[in-house]
Design an enzyme around this catalytic site. Structure first.
Site, mmCIF file in Angstrom:
data_model
loop_
_atom_site.group_PDB
_atom_site.id
_atom_site.type_symbol
_atom_site.label_atom_id
_atom_site.label_comp_id
_atom_site.label_asym_id
_atom_site.label_seq_id
_atom_site.Cartn_x
_atom_site.Cartn_y
_atom_site.Cartn_z
ATOM 1 N N LEU A 212 -15.692 -56.204 29.040
ATOM 2 C CA LEU A 212 -16.637 -57.313 28.855
ATOM 3 C C LEU A 212 -18.076 -56.822 28.826
ATOM 4 O O LEU A 212 -18.967 -57.502 28.329
ATOM 5 C CB LEU A 212 -16.467 -58.335 29.991
ATOM 6 C CG LEU A 212 -15.113 -59.037 30.059
ATOM 7 C CD1 LEU A 212 -14.965 -59.813 31.354
ATOM 8 C CD2 LEU A 212 -14.960 -59.971 28.865
ATOM 9 N N GLY A 213 -18.294 -55.653 29.391
ATOM 10 C CA GLY A 213 -19.654 -55.114 29.416
ATOM 11 C C GLY A 213 -19.757 -54.037 30.474
ATOM 12 O O GLY A 213 -18.800 -53.790 31.217
ATOM 13 N N HIS A 214 -20.887 -53.395 30.515
ATOM 14 C CA HIS A 214 -21.063 -52.429 31.599
ATOM 15 C C HIS A 214 -22.493 -52.454 32.113
ATOM 16 O O HIS A 214 -23.430 -52.829 31.407
ATOM 17 C CB HIS A 214 -20.636 -51.016 31.186
ATOM 18 C CG HIS A 214 -21.368 -50.504 30.005
ATOM 19 N ND1 HIS A 214 -20.881 -50.647 28.731
ATOM 20 C CD2 HIS A 214 -22.561 -49.877 29.903
ATOM 21 C CE1 HIS A 214 -21.729 -50.128 27.883
ATOM 22 N NE2 HIS A 214 -22.768 -49.651 28.560
ATOM 23 N N GLY A 215 -22.634 -52.066 33.374
ATOM 24 C CA GLY A 215 -23.938 -52.025 34.018
ATOM 25 C C GLY A 215 -24.280 -50.599 34.384
ATOM 26 O O GLY A 215 -23.636 -49.657 33.899
ATOM 27 N N SER A 216 -25.276 -50.437 35.245
ATOM 28 C CA SER A 216 -25.751 -49.089 35.546
ATOM 29 C C SER A 216 -24.708 -48.279 36.327
ATOM 30 O O SER A 216 -24.708 -47.062 36.268
ATOM 31 C CB SER A 216 -27.080 -49.155 36.305
ATOM 32 O OG SER A 216 -26.979 -50.069 37.351
ATOM 33 N N TYR A 217 -23.840 -48.938 37.068
ATOM 34 C CA TYR A 217 -22.825 -48.176 37.809
ATOM 35 C C TYR A 217 -21.432 -48.797 37.710
ATOM 36 O O TYR A 217 -20.568 -48.534 38.533
ATOM 37 C CB TYR A 217 -23.230 -47.988 39.285
ATOM 38 C CG TYR A 217 -23.484 -49.267 40.046
ATOM 39 C CD1 TYR A 217 -22.452 -49.963 40.649
ATOM 40 C CD2 TYR A 217 -24.776 -49.774 40.169
ATOM 41 C CE1 TYR A 217 -22.679 -51.120 41.347
ATOM 42 C CE2 TYR A 217 -25.028 -50.942 40.873
ATOM 43 C CZ TYR A 217 -23.982 -51.607 41.456
ATOM 44 O OH TYR A 217 -24.219 -52.774 42.145
ATOM 45 N N SER A 218 -21.218 -49.624 36.704
ATOM 46 C CA SER A 218 -19.930 -50.331 36.648
ATOM 47 C C SER A 218 -19.550 -50.708 35.224
ATOM 48 O O SER A 218 -20.404 -50.795 34.344
ATOM 49 C CB SER A 218 -20.044 -51.612 37.484
ATOM 50 O OG SER A 218 -21.199 -52.325 37.100
ATOM 51 N N ASP B 146 -32.908 -61.004 42.309
ATOM 52 C CA ASP B 146 -32.874 -60.500 40.930
ATOM 53 C C ASP B 146 -32.409 -61.600 39.980
ATOM 54 O O ASP B 146 -31.594 -61.372 39.097
ATOM 55 C CB ASP B 146 -31.965 -59.268 40.843
ATOM 56 C CG ASP B 146 -32.222 -58.457 39.571
ATOM 57 O OD1 ASP B 146 -33.257 -58.693 38.913
ATOM 58 O OD2 ASP B 146 -31.387 -57.599 39.241
#
Ligand code: ATP
Length: 310
Positions: A17-23, A138
Site C-alpha cells: 500500500l505504500g512505504h515510509g521512512s522505516y516501514s 504530526d
C-alpha cells in the site's frame, strides 16, 4: 486485542500500500476470517536500529495500543503487534480511501460541504486523542487516511507525546518518551513536518494540545486553498513565515470549479486558530462553538461519523 499471540503466518499478504521512512505497509487478509482486511505495517528491525528509530516505533505502538482500547471511528486501530527475526508487524485498520492529501490533490481544493465534513471529523477525533493526554504532533493531510465511505482516520502516532496532566493544558510540558518531565519549556527536539509545526515549538521548544490545534488550522486552510499556509523555499524560510504569521489568502482554486469564494466563516475560524501566542489560540471546545459549526450537533456521533460518499 486477543490474548493468543499472532504471527505473520496468520495472514495472507496482498499488495503493497505504500512505504515510509522505516516501514512498508501491505494489504492483508486474516486467514481465519478472510472477509476482514487489514493493513500490516512491516518495520525492518535492522533498519529501525541503524536509523535510530526505536524510540518512534515504541511511541507509535504504545500510543496506538492505548487508543485502540477505546475504539474511536476517527483513529486507525491497532489490532495486533508481533515480530519475527527480521521485522516488527503492526496489524492495523485498512483505509481503502488512501490519504486525505491525495484526495485534496485530485480535487484541487475542497468545497464548503467537504471542508466542514472533514473538519468536524478531525475535531472530534482530535478531542478524543487529547482527552487521553496525547498530543499527536504530526497532524497533516498525509497522516489522515480515508475509509471506503470517505470517513477520515488519523494515523501515524510515531511523533506523539503525552501531557503532564498536572499542568495547564495549552502550556503543558511534554516529552516523547511517555513520561512527564520537570524541566520547564522542555519538549523533544523538532518533530513533525515543517509546514505544520507550531510557533511555540519553534520559538520556545514547547508543545501542547495547542500545537495540534495549530496543525488543524493549517489543514483547514489547506482544504480551501489547496496548499498549506506557510511554505518557504526551504525549512528555515518556512519557519520564518510561521513565526511572522506570514500567510496569504488567495482565490479558491477548485478544479472543475463551480464553487464561489471561500466561506468567510472558514477564514474567520482559521484566523482564530493561527495565532502565534498559544494562550490566545482558540481551544477545541470554543472551535466547536464557532459559527462555522452552528448546525453541528457535537453529541450526535452517528451524524458526525457518517461517510461523505455513502
Ligand atoms: P513516515 O514513517 O516516513 O512518516 P508514513 O507514515 O507515510 O511515512 P507508513 O506509516 O509506513 O509511513 O505508511 C506508508 C504508506 O502506506 C502511507 O503513505 C499510506 O499511503 C499507506 N498506509 C499506511 N497505513 C495504512 C492503512 N492503515 N491503510 C491503508 N494504507 C495505509
Amino acid at each position: 486485542m486477543t490474548s493468543r499471540k499472532r504471527s505473520p503466518h496468520d495472514f495472507i499478504f496482498k499488495e503493497e500500500l505504500g512505504h515510509g521512512s522505516y516501514s512498508t505497509v501491505f494489504k492483508a487478509l486474516d486467514k481465519k476470517s478472510p472477509n476482514k482486511t487489514y493493513a500490516i505495517k512491516v518495520c525492518s528491525k535492522k533498519h529501525i536500529i541503524n536509523e535510530a528509530k526505536v524510540k518512534y516505533v515504541t511511541i507509535e505502538k504504545n500510543t496506538m495500543n492505548l487508543l485502540a482500547q477505546k475504539n474511536h471511528a476517527g483513529i486507525i486501530k491497532l489490532y495486533y503487534t508481533f515480530h519475527d527475526e527480521e521485522n516488527l508487524y503492526f496489524v492495523l485498520d485498512y483505509a481503502p480511501g488512501g490519504e486525505l492529501l491525495s484526495l485534496l490533490h485530485r480535487m484541487g481544493t475542497f468545497n464548503d460541504l467537504w471542508t466542514r465534513h472533514f473538519t468536524v471529523q478531525l475535531i472530534d477525533a482530535l478531542e478524543f486523542i487529547h482527552s487521553h493526554g496525547i498530543i499527536h504532533r504530526d497532524l497533516k493531510p498525509e497522516n489522515v487516511l480515508l475509509d471506503k465511505d470517505g470517513r477520515l482516520m488519523i494515523t501515524d502516532f510515531g511523533a506523539a507525546a503525552t501531557i503532564d496532566s498536572s499542568l495547564e493544558k495549552d502550556s503543558a510540558r511534554c516529552n516523547s518518551d511517555g513520561n512527564s518531565i520537570n524541566d520547564s519549556h522542555s519538549c523533544a527536539s523538532f518533530v513533525g513536518t515543517a509546514e505544520y509545526v507550531s510557533p511555540e515549538l519553534l520559538l520556545y521548544n514547547q508543545c501542547g494540545y495547542g500545537s495540534d490545534i495549530w496543525a488543524l488550522g493549517c489543514m483547514i486552510y489547506q482544504f480551501v486553498q489547496g496548499h498549506p499556509p506557510f511554505r518557504g523555499e526551504n525549512e528555515l524560510k518556512t519557519f520564518e513565515k510561521i513565526v511572522a504569521l506570514d500567510y496569504p489568502w488567495g482565490p479558491n482554486k477548485r478544479l472543475n470549479n463551480s464553487t464561489p469564494a471561500i466561506n468567510p466563516l472558514v477564514i474567520n475560524l482559521v484566523r482564530k486558530i493561527l495565532v502565534v501566542e498559544v494562550n490566545e489560540r482558540i481551544p477545541l471546545k470554543l472551535i466547536k462553538r464557532h459559527p462555522y459549526f452552528s448546525k453541528i450537533d457535537w453529541n450526535d456521533k452517528a451524524k458526525i461519523w457518517r461517510g461523505i460518499w455513502e
